[in-house]
Scaffold this motif. Structure first.
Motif, PDB file in Angstrom:
ATOM      1  N   ARG A  91       0.774  -1.266   0.021  1.00 35.48           N
ATOM      2  CA  ARG A  91      -0.112   0.015  -0.019  1.00 35.48           C
ATOM      3  C   ARG A  91       0.786   1.231  -0.009  1.00 35.48           C
ATOM      4  O   ARG A  91       0.800   2.150   0.708  1.00 35.48           O
ATOM      5  CB  ARG A  91      -1.177  -0.029   1.011  1.00 35.48           C
ATOM      6  CG  ARG A  91      -2.044  -1.006   1.114  1.00 35.48           C
ATOM      7  CD  ARG A  91      -2.990  -1.195   2.370  1.00 35.48           C
ATOM      8  NE  ARG A  91      -3.492  -2.269   2.507  1.00 35.48           N
ATOM      9  CZ  ARG A  91      -4.294  -2.498   3.595  1.00 35.48           C
ATOM     10  NH1 ARG A  91      -4.657  -1.820   4.499  1.00 35.48           N
ATOM     11  NH2 ARG A  91      -5.150  -3.467   3.539  1.00 35.48           N
ATOM     12  N   ARG A  92       1.749   1.391  -0.673  1.00 36.02           N
ATOM     13  CA  ARG A  92       2.502   2.608  -1.159  1.00 36.02           C
ATOM     14  C   ARG A  92       2.392   3.031  -2.461  1.00 36.02           C
ATOM     15  O   ARG A  92       2.135   2.573  -3.240  1.00 36.02           O
ATOM     16  CB  ARG A  92       4.154   2.188  -0.940  1.00 36.02           C
ATOM     17  CG  ARG A  92       4.437   1.430   0.476  1.00 36.02           C
ATOM     18  CD  ARG A  92       4.099   2.601   1.638  1.00 36.02           C
ATOM     19  NE  ARG A  92       4.121   1.957   3.005  1.00 36.02           N
ATOM     20  CZ  ARG A  92       5.268   2.180   3.892  1.00 36.02           C
ATOM     21  NH1 ARG A  92       6.145   2.909   3.702  1.00 36.02           N
ATOM     22  NH2 ARG A  92       4.973   1.749   5.128  1.00 36.02           N
ATOM     23  N   VAL A  93       2.456   4.327  -2.382  1.00 35.17           N
ATOM     24  CA  VAL A  93       2.134   5.188  -3.546  1.00 35.17           C
ATOM     25  C   VAL A  93       3.348   5.850  -4.200  1.00 35.17           C
ATOM     26  O   VAL A  93       4.114   6.065  -3.648  1.00 35.17           O
ATOM     27  CB  VAL A  93       0.921   6.147  -3.327  1.00 35.17           C
ATOM     28  CG1 VAL A  93      -0.347   5.639  -2.911  1.00 35.17           C
ATOM     29  CG2 VAL A  93       1.502   7.263  -2.485  1.00 35.17           C
ATOM     30  N   ASN A  94       3.144   6.069  -5.402  1.00 30.01           N
ATOM     31  CA  ASN A  94       4.457   6.754  -6.209  1.00 30.01           C
ATOM     32  C   ASN A  94       4.040   8.165  -6.473  1.00 30.01           C
ATOM     33  O   ASN A  94       2.895   8.719  -5.764  1.00 30.01           O
ATOM     34  CB  ASN A  94       4.666   5.939  -7.636  1.00 30.01           C
ATOM     35  CG  ASN A  94       3.422   6.095  -8.550  1.00 30.01           C
ATOM     36  OD1 ASN A  94       2.359   6.712  -8.307  1.00 30.01           O
ATOM     37  ND2 ASN A  94       3.699   5.895  -9.795  1.00 30.01           N
ATOM     38  N   GLU A  98      -0.254   6.292  -7.452  1.00 33.57           N
ATOM     39  CA  GLU A  98      -0.714   4.975  -8.047  1.00 33.57           C
ATOM     40  C   GLU A  98      -0.243   4.018  -6.747  1.00 33.57           C
ATOM     41  O   GLU A  98       0.837   4.076  -6.118  1.00 33.57           O
ATOM     42  CB  GLU A  98      -0.023   4.568  -9.137  1.00 33.57           C
ATOM     43  CG  GLU A  98      -0.418   5.278 -10.456  1.00 33.57           C
ATOM     44  CD  GLU A  98       0.337   5.101 -11.685  1.00 33.57           C
ATOM     45  OE1 GLU A  98      -0.249   4.875 -12.778  1.00 33.57           O
ATOM     46  OE2 GLU A  98       1.580   4.926 -11.560  1.00 33.57           O
ATOM     47  N   VAL A  99      -1.046   3.113  -6.457  1.00 35.78           N
ATOM     48  CA  VAL A  99      -0.782   2.305  -5.325  1.00 35.78           C
ATOM     49  C   VAL A  99      -0.163   1.124  -5.814  1.00 35.78           C
ATOM     50  O   VAL A  99      -0.408   0.479  -6.844  1.00 35.78           O
ATOM     51  CB  VAL A  99      -2.057   1.805  -4.576  1.00 35.78           C
ATOM     52  CG1 VAL A  99      -1.899   0.696  -3.511  1.00 35.78           C
ATOM     53  CG2 VAL A  99      -2.926   2.834  -4.143  1.00 35.78           C
ATOM     54  N   TRP A 121       9.779   1.962  -5.711  1.00 35.03           N
ATOM     55  CA  TRP A 121       8.579   1.653  -5.673  1.00 35.03           C
ATOM     56  C   TRP A 121       8.051   1.005  -7.178  1.00 35.03           C
ATOM     57  O   TRP A 121       8.883   1.187  -8.205  1.00 35.03           O
ATOM     58  CB  TRP A 121       7.361   3.027  -5.948  1.00 35.03           C
ATOM     59  CG  TRP A 121       6.076   2.487  -6.029  1.00 35.03           C
ATOM     60  CD1 TRP A 121       4.937   2.619  -5.058  1.00 35.03           C
ATOM     61  CD2 TRP A 121       5.176   2.630  -7.096  1.00 35.03           C
ATOM     62  NE1 TRP A 121       3.811   2.242  -5.751  1.00 35.03           N
ATOM     63  CE2 TRP A 121       3.761   2.412  -7.094  1.00 35.03           C
ATOM     64  CE3 TRP A 121       5.523   2.805  -8.722  1.00 35.03           C
ATOM     65  CZ2 TRP A 121       3.104   2.231  -7.898  1.00 35.03           C
ATOM     66  CZ3 TRP A 121       4.719   2.556  -9.651  1.00 35.03           C
ATOM     67  CH2 TRP A 121       3.157   2.326  -9.277  1.00 35.03           C
ATOM     68  N   ILE A 122       7.283  -0.287  -7.014  1.00 36.45           N
ATOM     69  CA  ILE A 122       6.922  -0.967  -8.308  1.00 36.45           C
ATOM     70  C   ILE A 122       5.310  -1.005  -8.274  1.00 36.45           C
ATOM     71  O   ILE A 122       4.757  -0.823  -7.086  1.00 36.45           O
ATOM     72  CB  ILE A 122       7.458  -2.394  -8.314  1.00 36.45           C
ATOM     73  CG1 ILE A 122       7.177  -3.172  -6.899  1.00 36.45           C
ATOM     74  CG2 ILE A 122       8.984  -2.567  -8.187  1.00 36.45           C
ATOM     75  CD1 ILE A 122       7.461  -4.646  -7.033  1.00 36.45           C
ATOM     76  N   GLU A 205      11.038   2.414  -9.290  1.00 33.12           N
ATOM     77  CA  GLU A 205      10.822   3.871  -9.350  1.00 33.12           C
ATOM     78  C   GLU A 205      11.564   4.575  -7.943  1.00 33.12           C
ATOM     79  O   GLU A 205      10.915   4.440  -6.955  1.00 33.12           O
ATOM     80  CB  GLU A 205       9.534   4.404  -9.474  1.00 33.12           C
ATOM     81  CG  GLU A 205       9.419   5.777  -9.928  1.00 33.12           C
ATOM     82  CD  GLU A 205       7.755   6.273  -9.624  1.00 33.12           C
ATOM     83  OE1 GLU A 205       7.594   7.185  -9.282  1.00 33.12           O
ATOM     84  OE2 GLU A 205       7.253   5.534 -10.507  1.00 33.12           O
ATOM     85  N   PRO A 206      12.642   5.350  -8.296  1.00 32.99           N
ATOM     86  CA  PRO A 206      13.121   5.917  -6.964  1.00 32.99           C
ATOM     87  C   PRO A 206      12.106   6.564  -6.039  1.00 32.99           C
ATOM     88  O   PRO A 206      11.195   7.330  -6.702  1.00 32.99           O
ATOM     89  CB  PRO A 206      14.243   6.801  -7.471  1.00 32.99           C
ATOM     90  CG  PRO A 206      14.453   6.086  -8.934  1.00 32.99           C
ATOM     91  CD  PRO A 206      13.234   5.834  -9.354  1.00 32.99           C
TER      92      PRO A 206
END
Length: 264
Positions: A91-94, A98-99, A121-122, A205-206
């Protein structure tokens, strides 16, 4: 002509005005305090981000709690990524909201200690929520990474609940103590958000650098509250003058009506 000030309506209005003035002044000072806090925080973050990187073990050690002054400090570490014990943070977003997942990979340092590295992030594009996602591999062999030092995540600080019964190799919070128990190793306190080397193919994604808090907005709010406080007595005086003028005009009209000759 000012006896109306003793009426119930005007007594209440005057008391409300007297209460509003100190309240608005205090709100102005509170906003100014928030402005100073945010300005200091922005300066602290800027100093940390622009300081030259130092070896991570100068800043943290097993069991160490990363302090506010140490947060975002740029550090370097040399070791080998342990992909066999890699996990993802749910449940992390960029930057586009986007989750997906954050990829958390242990980096085994040359002295055997472990540093947890958030590689980025992926998207959550797996066949199901329980399936472990496909993760781009980190560089093989010995590698030197650079990143921003971050404190362990807690429910109290983040508001994220540390759910139980999650799918294998999936976690909710990044916590070095829990990772030490899971890995059976000495894990440095906190973790780093990797900034270099950049991933191949831009994935994971950093994690973006922290932005400045809008301190200027709090400064503007403080000035606004103090202007409101100054405007209350001015508004009260204007209303009193208008009421006095209206009452005087009504009294003159009443006198003229009384003096007018009776109709024949």
């Amino acid at each position: 002509m000012y006896r109306f000030l003793l009426s119930r309506q005007w007594v209440i209005l005057t008391l409300v005005a007297l209460l509003l003035i100190p309240t608005m002044i205090r709100l102005g000072f509170w906003q100014m305090h928030r402005y100073e806090e945010r300005t200091a925080r922005n300066q602290l973050v800027s100093d940390a981000l622009h300081a030259p990187p130092v070896p991570v073990e100068r800043m943290t050690s097993p069991g160490h709690t990363v302090s506010r002054d140490e947060r975002y400090r740029r550090v370097t570490a040399t070791g080998t990524f342990d992909t066999a014990h890699e996990v993802v943070v749910r449940r992390r977003v960029n930057s586009d909201e986007e989750v997906g997942f954050h990829v958390l990979t242990p980096l085994v340092l040359t002295d055997g200690k472990v540093l947890m590295v958030n590689r980025g992030w992926i998207p959550a594009d797996g066949p199901s929520q329980t399936a472990f996602p496909k993760i781009p591999a980190p560089p093989a062999g010995k590698v030197t990474v650079t990143g921003r030092l971050m404190p362990d995540e807690t429910t109290a600080a983040s508001g994220i609940k540390n759910l139980q019964g999650l799918p294998d190799r999936q976690i909710m919070l990044i916590n070095s103590e829990r990772e030490a128990e899971r890995l059976g190793a000495e894990v440095l306190g906190g973790y780093i958000a990797q900034t270099a080397p950049e991933p191949k193919g831009d994935t994971p994604e950093p994690i973006g650098a922290p932005g400045d808090e809008d301190a200027a907005l709090n400064y503007a709010y403080a000035i606004q509250w103090w202007l409101f406080a100054a405007g209350v007595p001015v508004g009260w005086f204007v209303l009193v003058r208008r009421e006095r003028r209206d009452r005087a005009a009504a009294a003159v009209a009443q006198d003229r009506k009384a003096e007018a000759p009776a109709p024949v």
